[in-house]
Design an enzyme around this catalytic site. Sequence first.
Site, PDB file in Angstrom:
ATOM      1  N   GLY A 183      74.141  16.521 -10.415  1.00  0.00           N
ATOM      2  CA  GLY A 183      72.932  15.906  -9.880  1.00  0.00           C
ATOM      3  C   GLY A 183      71.812  16.051 -10.906  1.00  0.00           C
ATOM      4  CB  ALA A 241     113.402  67.376 -23.736  1.00  0.00           C
ATOM      5  NE  ARG A 262     124.746  76.551 -20.162  1.00  0.00           N
ATOM      6  CZ  ARG A 262     123.679  77.031 -20.817  1.00  0.00           C
ATOM      7  NH1 ARG A 262     122.474  76.539 -20.586  1.00  0.00           N
ATOM      8  NH2 ARG A 262     123.819  77.981 -21.691  1.00  0.00           N
ATOM      9  NE  ARG A 275      88.544  19.154 -10.739  1.00  0.00           N
ATOM     10  CZ  ARG A 275      87.377  19.292 -11.373  1.00  0.00           C
ATOM     11  NH1 ARG A 275      87.360  19.324 -12.699  1.00  0.00           N
ATOM     12  NH2 ARG A 275      86.256  19.413 -10.705  1.00  0.00           N
ATOM     13  CD  GLN A 299      81.295  21.538   5.570  1.00  0.00           C
ATOM     14  OE1 GLN A 299      81.745  22.212   4.648  1.00  0.00           O
ATOM     15  NE2 GLN A 299      80.565  20.457   5.355  1.00  0.00           N
ATOM     16  CE1 TYR A 310     113.871  59.874   0.168  1.00  0.00           C
ATOM     17  CE2 TYR A 310     115.283  58.649  -1.326  1.00  0.00           C
ATOM     18  CZ  TYR A 310     114.647  58.755  -0.101  1.00  0.00           C
ATOM     19  OH  TYR A 310     114.795  57.762   0.829  1.00  0.00           O
ATOM     20  CE  LYS A 314      86.485  25.789  -6.198  1.00  0.00           C
ATOM     21  NZ  LYS A 314      85.893  24.589  -6.849  1.00  0.00           N
ATOM     22  CE  LYS A 323     106.070  61.331  -5.674  1.00  0.00           C
ATOM     23  NZ  LYS A 323     107.051  61.259  -4.577  1.00  0.00           N
ATOM     24  CG  ASP A 349      82.767  26.795  -6.733  1.00  0.00           C
ATOM     25  OD1 ASP A 349      81.541  26.979  -6.563  1.00  0.00           O
ATOM     26  OD2 ASP A 349      83.274  25.654  -6.810  1.00  0.00           O
TER      27      ASP A 349
HETATM   28  C1  UD1 Z   1      76.665  19.644  -6.040  1.00  0.00           C
HETATM   29  C2  UD1 Z   1      75.288  19.023  -6.028  1.00  0.00           C
HETATM   30  C3  UD1 Z   1      74.904  18.565  -7.436  1.00  0.00           C
HETATM   31  C4  UD1 Z   1      74.967  19.744  -8.392  1.00  0.00           C
HETATM   32  C5  UD1 Z   1      76.334  20.384  -8.316  1.00  0.00           C
HETATM   33  C6  UD1 Z   1      76.373  21.663  -9.138  1.00  0.00           C
HETATM   34  C7  UD1 Z   1      75.140  18.007  -3.842  1.00  0.00           C
HETATM   35  C8  UD1 Z   1      75.182  16.749  -3.076  1.00  0.00           C
HETATM   36  N1  UD1 Z   1      75.314  17.891  -5.139  1.00  0.00           N
HETATM   37  O1  UD1 Z   1      77.594  18.675  -6.495  1.00  0.00           O
HETATM   38  O2  UD1 Z   1      73.601  18.041  -7.436  1.00  0.00           O
HETATM   39  O3  UD1 Z   1      74.691  19.305  -9.715  1.00  0.00           O
HETATM   40  O4  UD1 Z   1      76.650  20.740  -6.964  1.00  0.00           O
HETATM   41  O5  UD1 Z   1      77.675  22.151  -9.214  1.00  0.00           O
HETATM   42  O6  UD1 Z   1      74.934  19.075  -3.291  1.00  0.00           O
HETATM   43  N2  UD1 Z   1      81.186  22.368  -0.215  1.00  0.00           N
HETATM   44  C9  UD1 Z   1      81.346  22.696   1.100  1.00  0.00           C
HETATM   45  N3  UD1 Z   1      81.446  21.697   2.011  1.00  0.00           N
HETATM   46  C10 UD1 Z   1      81.386  20.386   1.666  1.00  0.00           C
HETATM   47  C11 UD1 Z   1      81.205  20.064   0.313  1.00  0.00           C
HETATM   48  C12 UD1 Z   1      81.094  21.067  -0.616  1.00  0.00           C
HETATM   49  O7  UD1 Z   1      81.413  23.872   1.461  1.00  0.00           O
HETATM   50  O8  UD1 Z   1      81.478  19.554   2.565  1.00  0.00           O
HETATM   51  C13 UD1 Z   1      81.061  23.460  -1.186  1.00  0.00           C
HETATM   52  C14 UD1 Z   1      82.131  23.451  -2.245  1.00  0.00           C
HETATM   53  O9  UD1 Z   1      83.247  24.218  -1.841  1.00  0.00           O
HETATM   54  C15 UD1 Z   1      81.419  24.062  -3.419  1.00  0.00           C
HETATM   55  C16 UD1 Z   1      79.960  23.646  -3.224  1.00  0.00           C
HETATM   56  O10 UD1 Z   1      79.846  23.286  -1.863  1.00  0.00           O
HETATM   57  O11 UD1 Z   1      81.484  25.467  -3.376  1.00  0.00           O
HETATM   58  C17 UD1 Z   1      79.543  22.503  -4.121  1.00  0.00           C
HETATM   59  O12 UD1 Z   1      80.387  21.408  -3.875  1.00  0.00           O
HETATM   60  P1  UD1 Z   1      80.875  20.458  -5.054  1.00  0.00           P
HETATM   61  O13 UD1 Z   1      81.664  19.335  -4.460  1.00  0.00           O
HETATM   62  O14 UD1 Z   1      81.451  21.249  -6.130  1.00  0.00           O
HETATM   63  O15 UD1 Z   1      79.499  19.930  -5.614  1.00  0.00           O
HETATM   64  P2  UD1 Z   1      79.031  18.446  -5.791  1.00  0.00           P
HETATM   65  O16 UD1 Z   1      78.841  17.815  -4.461  1.00  0.00           O
HETATM   66  O17 UD1 Z   1      79.900  17.792  -6.754  1.00  0.00           O
END
Ligand code: UD1
Length: 466
Positions: A142, A387, A447, A17, A78, A394, A24, A358, A107
């Site tokens: 969650g 002035a 001059r 997004r 990952q 240079y 990001k 400078k 983030d």
């Molecule tokens: C997750 C939580 C949720 C919580 C929310 C808060 C889980 C399953 N859920 O939601 O309970 O309320 O955060 O914001 O954990 N990321 C990775 N690798 C992946 C997936 C995600 O590095 O495979 C990173 C993302 O870049 C991000 C963070 O993990 O920085 C959270 O991922 P995001 O998808 O935003 O969170 P949710 O799974 O929606």
Amino acid sequence: MSFPVDVVVMAAGKGTRMKSQRPKVLHRLGGRALAQHVIDCAARLSARSVVVITGHGAEQVEAGLQAPATTALRFVRQEPQLGTGHAVQQAAPVLPDDGVTLVLSGDVPLTRPETLQALLDLCGGSRLALLTLDMPDPTGYGRIVRSADASVQAIVEHKDASEAQRAITEIYSGIMAVPTQLLRGWLARLDNRNVQGEYYLTDVVKFAVADGLGVAAHRISDAVQVAGVNSPVQLAELERAYQRRVADTLMEEGTRLADPARLDVRGELVCGQDVEIDVNCVFEGRVHLGNGVRIGANCVVANAVIEAGAVIHPFSHIDGEKLGVKVGPGALVGPFARLRPGADLGAEVHIGNFVEVKNSTLAAGAKANHLAYLGDATVGERVNYGAGSITANYDGANKHRTVIEADVHVGSNCVLVAPVTIGAGGTVGGGSTITKDTAPGALSVARGKQVGIANWQRPQKKKQAP
Ligand code: UD1
Ligand code: MG
């Protein structure tokens, strides 16, 4: 705290997004990458190490983040991204068993170290502790499911939740502290049998409960601390929240801001006593303002030291970049002045409107008040630089120095062709182009001589033939 802390920063997600080529977590907040805020926060907790999990744009992310002075920084990739549990599984092999793992998101930049410290205290090195928050609209998050006696039973993701569970307003922030040895065992038990087909880190709660271990929750009400950046709108909102924090801290220390909503600090701003800052000023890099310094409206000041009592009038642009800029005590700069790298102004120096400096040193009391350029110059005490005068520093291939000794008076509209020295106490007549060194105390004029032709008839416009 008696246990070592290793921080895991999840930063492999795509950030669709943001609609940006840039990963990001490298988008900037207060002049620093989002994930850098998280890393720096970990350092303030005296964490032993930080492991950043990268995926999307991994190379860029790894190149774009810096290790703090006292904390080791490591990256783990990952590929592909199969969920937050899968992300932490990648880090597990490099997490020592004797510590607590603090899970953060790259983030989420504005969590306060005190909040994380409270979470670690709750964990105590022996149990799972979650950072939770009450949210009027918990959609997407969650949910924290508690039993009748209020103990935490599970985190249920929004997409997996029943209607009754969706009515719960306590959400999981995405931040947890967990003893690493326990975490390792629980990570091995994760599966992806859920609506999203992901490995959920949040399932560790279920395992802790099943193992008969209590789960603690540190419940806060300040949503900004757990707010994530998913879009440019959210980034801008958190930028304002961050700037307000910086402004409040400055004001608590005595700095007077004309309007805390119109200040932008994109680096480190250190202020002495009785500093006043007018509206719409931007500070970048490292800036130090001495006692009693006043900064007028609409100034940009970067990588500079402004000493006590100096005044920077409105619309001035000061950027020391790598060399720095120094403005001496009691100096007056601007309005509309430009100080570039290596500008070093002594006490009581005056730099006026549309003057550019400078890589030049101006000794105490020197003045260049209007429309002038000083580049690669050494200017003595009390010099008055007229002035429209410039140092021609240079030659098209190399830079050369101009030395203007003490008490020299350079008239208006002069060109000093470097390398050249104007001897102490000398005067340069207005409009001169000086190409040779001048003797101390001399008047130097270079001059065309003035010519007067009496009763001069100006040309007349020719009549057009009909
Ligand atoms: C997750 C939580 C949720 C919580 C929310 C808060 C889980 C399953 N859920 O939601 O309970 O309320 O955060 O914001 O954990 N990321 C990775 N690798 C992946 C997936 C995600 O590095 O495979 C990173 C993302 O870049 C991000 C963070 O993990 O920085 C959270 O991922 P995001 O998808 O935003 O969170 P949710 O799974 O929606
Ligand atoms: Mg997700």
